[in-house]
Design a protein around this motif. Structure first.
Motif, mmCIF file in Angstrom:
data_model
loop_
_atom_site.group_PDB
_atom_site.id
_atom_site.type_symbol
_atom_site.label_atom_id
_atom_site.label_comp_id
_atom_site.label_asym_id
_atom_site.label_seq_id
_atom_site.Cartn_x
_atom_site.Cartn_y
_atom_site.Cartn_z
ATOM 1 N N TYR A 1 0.841 -1.198 0.000
ATOM 2 C CA TYR A 1 0.000 0.000 0.000
ATOM 3 C C TYR A 1 0.877 1.249 0.000
ATOM 4 C CZ TYR A 1 0.694 0.510 5.107
ATOM 5 O OH TYR A 1 1.225 0.661 6.364
ATOM 6 N N LEU B 1 -6.918 5.523 -6.216
ATOM 7 C CA LEU B 1 -8.061 5.192 -5.375
ATOM 8 C C LEU B 1 -9.220 4.883 -6.301
ATOM 9 C CD1 LEU B 1 -9.635 5.021 -2.656
ATOM 10 C CD2 LEU B 1 -10.192 7.444 -2.991
ATOM 11 N N VAL C 1 -5.919 1.308 -4.105
ATOM 12 C CA VAL C 1 -6.731 1.288 -2.895
ATOM 13 C C VAL C 1 -8.188 1.309 -3.346
ATOM 14 C CG1 VAL C 1 -7.315 2.491 -0.759
ATOM 15 C CG2 VAL C 1 -4.966 2.565 -1.632
ATOM 16 N N CYS D 1 -4.305 -3.412 -2.953
ATOM 17 C CA CYS D 1 -3.277 -3.329 -1.910
ATOM 18 C C CYS D 1 -3.869 -2.951 -0.560
ATOM 19 C CB CYS D 1 -2.203 -2.321 -2.309
ATOM 20 S SG CYS D 1 -2.760 -0.597 -2.293
ATOM 21 N N ALA D 2 -5.051 -2.321 -0.591
ATOM 22 C CA ALA D 2 -5.695 -1.837 0.634
ATOM 23 C C ALA D 2 -7.128 -1.462 0.298
ATOM 24 C CB ALA D 2 -4.954 -0.621 1.201
ATOM 25 N N ALA E 1 -10.431 1.340 1.454
ATOM 26 C CA ALA E 1 -10.811 2.574 2.145
ATOM 27 C C ALA E 1 -12.255 2.433 2.594
ATOM 28 C CB ALA E 1 -10.662 3.781 1.230
#
Length: 318
Positions: free
Chosen positions: A5, A45, A78, A102-103, A105
């Motif tokens: 991330y 994002l 993300v 990777c991540a 939100a």
């Protein structure tokens, strides 16, 4: 395997081009991501507020997650999995992990009021089901609920918190979030893309913003001067970014992002919501005015003259 991330940099809060029926325009999406990658952005994002995620069904969001991750590779992606329904949050989190995000939100659930304890429970549910590093996403003007600093601290103590994206009008809140981040070992990205130089001075590590879709070159140059020590004049860049923000803000968010993109000649698709004739007129005016400014600044605006017809049947843009 997913990329690590991002811990700093300029990330695009990605605009998602769709047709009049809301279907993702994958060719146009790929072209826009390729353009951003060539400009040097550090990550993406997907399905943030700029991506208009509330306008999309869960299945269409899953399709977008997969497409963005495939197109953006090897950049980290993300994925915003926010939703009012916990079941959809969990479903999207599992899909994001399987697709190689990777991540994730997560925002407060929105619409109905939430206590801070309920917000924390919502976040912990999201973290458990995604099983990925988590960026909290504070945008109270949209969700109706602020993520208080005590809630951030409690979440950081109980989950794999990567960072927080601070958006909206409460600029000074960056200070508290940065100070807590040093204690809790998370990073702060800002959505205040027109105030990057100020954000960096406060200790934010980067920006996740809608303007990255429009002027990634200016924002990366400013980042490199302020954060990486590269030579250059940050004042000129900051002024041009603020000018761009002021120009597009003649129209409501996030439709204003598409106007700025169209001024650069980027394909933006059709509106996902119904748009009035007056908003269409403002949209075209922004394209015209920004195209002139971008030309004066030496920024390429490929085919911008062909992007001024709103919902034209002859091209993929407004």
């Amino acid at each position: 395997m997913a990329s690590p991330y991002p811990k700093k940099g300029i990330l695009a809060a990605l605009w998602l081009p769709t047709d009049a029926e809301g279907n993702l325009l994958k060719r146009e999406l790929a072209a826009n991501i390729d353009w951003l990658k060539r400009k040097g952005i550090h990550g993406v994002l997907a399905l943030g507020s700029t991506g208009e995620f509330p306008q999309m069904s869960a299945d269409r969001r899953k399709e977008a997650i997969t497409a963005v991750i495939e197109c953006a590779a090897p950049l980290p992606v993300v994925v915003n999995i926010s939703d009012i329904r916990p079941g959809i949050v969990g479903e999207l989190g599992r899909h994001a992990r399987a697709a190689g995000a990777c991540a994730v939100a997560i925002m407060p659930p929105g619409f109905y009021p939430s206590t801070q304890d309920d917000v924390l429970a919502h976040f912990l549910y999201a973290a458990e089901h995604a099983d990925l590093p988590v960026f909290l996403y504070n945008f109270p003007e949209l969700t109706g609920t602020r993520i208080n600093i005590e809630t951030v601290a409690k979440f950081a103590d109980r989950a794999n918190m990567a960072g927080i994206k601070q958006s909206g009008g409460e600029f000074d809140y960056h200070k508290e979030l940065v100070a807590l981040g040093k204690e809790k070992n998370y990073v702060v990205f800002s959505g205040a893309d027109t105030r990057l130089a100020e954000v960096f001075k406060l200790g934010a590590v980067g920006c996740i913003g809608g303007l990255v879709n429009i002027v990634p070159d200016l924002m990366l140059d400013l980042y490199n001067i302020c954060q990486e020590g590269k030579p250059g004049d940050p004042g000129i860049l900051a002024d041009r970014i603020k000018f761009t923000g002021a120009m597009v803000d003649r129209l409501t968010f996030p439709l204003n992002v598409s106007a700025g993109m169209a001024a650069r000649g980027r394909p933006v698709g059709e509106p996902k919501a119904r748009v009035s004739p007056e908003s269409k007129r403002i949209h075209d005016t922004i394209i015209r005015d920004l195209s002139v400014a971008f030309g004066e600044w030496g920024l390429e605006c490929a085919n911008a003259e062909n992007k001024m017809a709103f919902a034209s049947p002859t091209n993929a843009c407004f």
